[in-house]
Scaffold this motif. Structure first.
Motif, PDB file in Angstrom:
ATOM      1  N   LEU A  92       0.864  -1.062   0.342  1.00 29.96           N
ATOM      2  CA  LEU A  92      -0.192  -0.155  -0.019  1.00 29.96           C
ATOM      3  C   LEU A  92       1.120   1.418  -0.050  1.00 29.96           C
ATOM      4  CD1 LEU A  92      -2.500   1.289   0.130  1.00 29.96           C
ATOM      5  CD2 LEU A  92      -2.615   0.866   2.685  1.00 29.96           C
ATOM      6  N   VAL A  93       2.246   1.227   0.745  1.00 28.78           N
ATOM      7  CA  VAL A  93       2.895   2.555   0.923  1.00 28.78           C
ATOM      8  C   VAL A  93       3.334   2.845  -0.565  1.00 28.78           C
ATOM      9  CG1 VAL A  93       4.721   3.263   1.752  1.00 28.78           C
ATOM     10  CG2 VAL A  93       3.325   2.239   3.306  1.00 28.78           C
ATOM     11  N   ALA A 110       3.065   6.738  12.009  1.00 27.85           N
ATOM     12  CA  ALA A 110       3.639   7.496  12.234  1.00 27.85           C
ATOM     13  C   ALA A 110       4.510   7.583  11.141  1.00 27.85           C
ATOM     14  CB  ALA A 110       4.472   8.634  13.416  1.00 27.85           C
ATOM     15  N   VAL A 111       5.454   6.736  10.617  1.00 28.93           N
ATOM     16  CA  VAL A 111       5.649   6.469   9.744  1.00 28.93           C
ATOM     17  C   VAL A 111       5.883   6.745   8.129  1.00 28.93           C
ATOM     18  CG1 VAL A 111       8.166   4.977   8.611  1.00 28.93           C
ATOM     19  CG2 VAL A 111       8.034   4.862  11.481  1.00 28.93           C
ATOM     20  N   SER A 112       4.579   5.995   8.274  1.00 28.04           N
ATOM     21  CA  SER A 112       4.563   5.922   6.804  1.00 28.04           C
ATOM     22  C   SER A 112       4.107   7.873   6.857  1.00 28.04           C
ATOM     23  CB  SER A 112       2.586   4.786   7.226  1.00 28.04           C
ATOM     24  OG  SER A 112       1.996   5.341   6.044  1.00 28.04           O
ATOM     25  N   ASP A 113       2.568   8.252   7.692  1.00 30.05           N
ATOM     26  CA  ASP A 113       2.489   9.825   7.622  1.00 30.05           C
ATOM     27  C   ASP A 113       3.651  10.930   7.319  1.00 30.05           C
ATOM     28  OD1 ASP A 113       0.121   8.633   7.973  1.00 30.05           O
ATOM     29  OD2 ASP A 113      -0.329   9.508   9.579  1.00 30.05           O
ATOM     30  N   GLY A 114       4.977   9.980   8.440  1.00 26.07           N
ATOM     31  CA  GLY A 114       5.700  11.250   8.008  1.00 26.07           C
ATOM     32  C   GLY A 114       7.099  10.822   6.457  1.00 26.07           C
ATOM     33  N   MET A 115       7.025   9.677   6.499  1.00 28.58           N
ATOM     34  CA  MET A 115       7.826   9.195   4.863  1.00 28.58           C
ATOM     35  C   MET A 115       6.715  10.128   3.875  1.00 28.58           C
ATOM     36  SD  MET A 115      10.438   7.845   5.803  1.00 28.58           S
ATOM     37  CE  MET A 115      10.870   7.922   3.723  1.00 28.58           C
ATOM     38  N   GLN A 116       5.705  10.295   3.951  1.00 29.92           N
ATOM     39  CA  GLN A 116       4.912  10.596   2.905  1.00 29.92           C
ATOM     40  C   GLN A 116       5.736  12.508   3.405  1.00 29.92           C
ATOM     41  OE1 GLN A 116       0.476   9.946   2.611  1.00 29.92           O
ATOM     42  NE2 GLN A 116       0.546   7.661   2.327  1.00 29.92           N
ATOM     43  N   LEU A 117       5.523  12.819   4.235  1.00 30.34           N
ATOM     44  CA  LEU A 117       5.733  14.127   3.803  1.00 30.34           C
ATOM     45  C   LEU A 117       7.301  14.332   3.731  1.00 30.34           C
ATOM     46  CD1 LEU A 117       5.027  15.994   7.300  1.00 30.34           C
ATOM     47  CD2 LEU A 117       3.258  15.972   5.090  1.00 30.34           C
ATOM     48  N   ALA A 133      11.827   2.447   3.315  1.00 34.52           N
ATOM     49  CA  ALA A 133      11.843   2.833   5.260  1.00 34.52           C
ATOM     50  C   ALA A 133      10.506   1.983   6.316  1.00 34.52           C
ATOM     51  CB  ALA A 133      11.324   3.914   5.214  1.00 34.52           C
ATOM     52  N   VAL A 134       9.366   2.026   5.330  1.00 30.07           N
ATOM     53  CA  VAL A 134       8.835   0.840   6.597  1.00 30.07           C
ATOM     54  C   VAL A 134       9.262  -0.629   6.444  1.00 30.07           C
ATOM     55  CG1 VAL A 134       6.327  -0.319   6.043  1.00 30.07           C
ATOM     56  CG2 VAL A 134       6.514   2.244   5.584  1.00 30.07           C
ATOM     57  N   GLN A 135       9.628  -0.791   5.581  1.00 30.12           N
ATOM     58  CA  GLN A 135      10.003  -2.369   5.648  1.00 30.12           C
ATOM     59  C   GLN A 135      12.507  -2.433   6.343  1.00 30.12           C
ATOM     60  OE1 GLN A 135       8.711  -5.395   3.553  1.00 30.12           O
ATOM     61  NE2 GLN A 135       9.553  -6.107   5.263  1.00 30.12           N
TER      62      GLN A 135
END
Lengths: 201, 201
Positions: free
Chosen positions: B92-93, B163-170, B183-185
């Motif tokens: 998804l990410v 937070a990681v998901s949202d933050g990586m989007q930024l 990053a998530v992985q």
DNA sequence: GTCTATACCTAGATAGAC
DNA sequence: GTCTATCTAGGTATAGAC
């Protein structure tokens, strides 16, 4: 060399305005994020304020820069100290909960700066690099000291911590009861090599 | 019970508009985030579009809801599967990198919804809870299977992954070369109990 | 250097014709 | 149900006086 003494004076005034703006924005989150609001708050007319900063975006970037400057002297007690991470960084994140307006400004600008032409774009690129670089070196030191898991590269982990910090701000903007610092600390603990008992025995 | 058959028809049309809007926003990130732009894109006038959604904010929330609906059927292949996490979530990410406009819309709205009176506020509260709940249960399953470190509570870790998901989007909005999924992985791997060799031997 | 006043623009909302 | 046209609000930027 400036032609007139007025140059240095102008800079000083700019700085004074920024310091004042920082306080105001920190305390009362600014709703509309308008120049007029800041102007009122620092006791200037809208035109008077723009005289110093030219445009709205430039003004806001300068406020963010000023914030970084203040935070840096406040929370960075030398990157060499082994205690750097869990104390200074978590402290900084915790401090953010005291300055809602700045968190909102930062997050808002962060999205708007997606456009490479936006005046804040470069600021965010540069700041991100600096944050990750200094953070990565601190993390590496922790790994070398055997205190932090070495199952992940420090650069990758630095990026993740940055994301956690930014992402927790978004969660906190939605629900002020969320504890941003606790989340950061929890991740740090989970990756720590200290014997501390598992959370789920 | 609706007085006329027109009610169901209106809903269908709404749905059609949303589907179309979703595609358009996904592909071409919308700069100004204006109603007019969406209206043009879906082939309606601004007034015609607002006829269905009333206000700008309501329209945008509905687009986000539609996005969730589509993503859910696309990426959630049953929460029971043990492989749920690293595949579906990372997938998804990764998919988000294909839909820049939606990432921007989501992030932007997320900040604006800080105000409890904002029409999108409830959406973000509810969505956050759902995401974390379902994610936490999946994480707990992984821990129970001995595949994931139990040094952190699944609820806390779910929040961190969010937070990681949202933050990586930024981060990705600022620099499109950033690999959000990686990053998530990486975090997942670092917390995994699999024997895999450390990144820094 | 700072103000008042204003020009100008954008954007959301609404009225009313069809 | 959809459009055109318009109203209105709010905000940035600028001109010009002091």
């Amino acid at each position: 060399m400036p032609k007139r003494g007025s140059y240095a004076k102008g800079v000083a005034k700019r700085d004074e305005i920024l310091t004042r703006a920082l306080d105001v924005v920190a305390e009362q989150g600014f709703r509309g994020a308008s120049v007029r609001e800041i102007a009122d708050a620092v006791g200037l007319s809208q035109a008077g304020l723009l005289h110093y900063f030219g445009t709205k975006e430039q003004l806001f970037v300068e406020i963010l820069r000023k914030r970084d400057e203040v935070d840096l002297t406040r929370f960075e007690h030398g990157t060499d100290a082994p205690a750097f991470l869990s104390e200074d960084f978590t402290g900084l994140v915790a401090h953010n909960a005291e300055v809602p307006g700045l968190v909102e400004l930062f997050s808002r600008m962060s999205v708007e700066a997606a456009d490479t032409a936006h005046p804040a774009h470069d600021y965010f690129v540069r700041r991100g690099e600096e944050v990750r670089t200094s953070f990565a070196s601190a993390l590496r030191a922790q790994q070398d000291a055997g205190k932090l898991s070495d199952r992940i590269a420090p650069e990758a982990l630095a990026r993740i911590f940055q994301a956690v910090s930014d992402g927790m701000q978004l969660q906190w903007l939605i629900d002020r009861d969320v504890d941003m610092a606790a989340a950061v600390q929890a991740l740090f603990d989970a990756l720590s090599t200290e014997p501390g008992p598992p959370q789920r025995p």
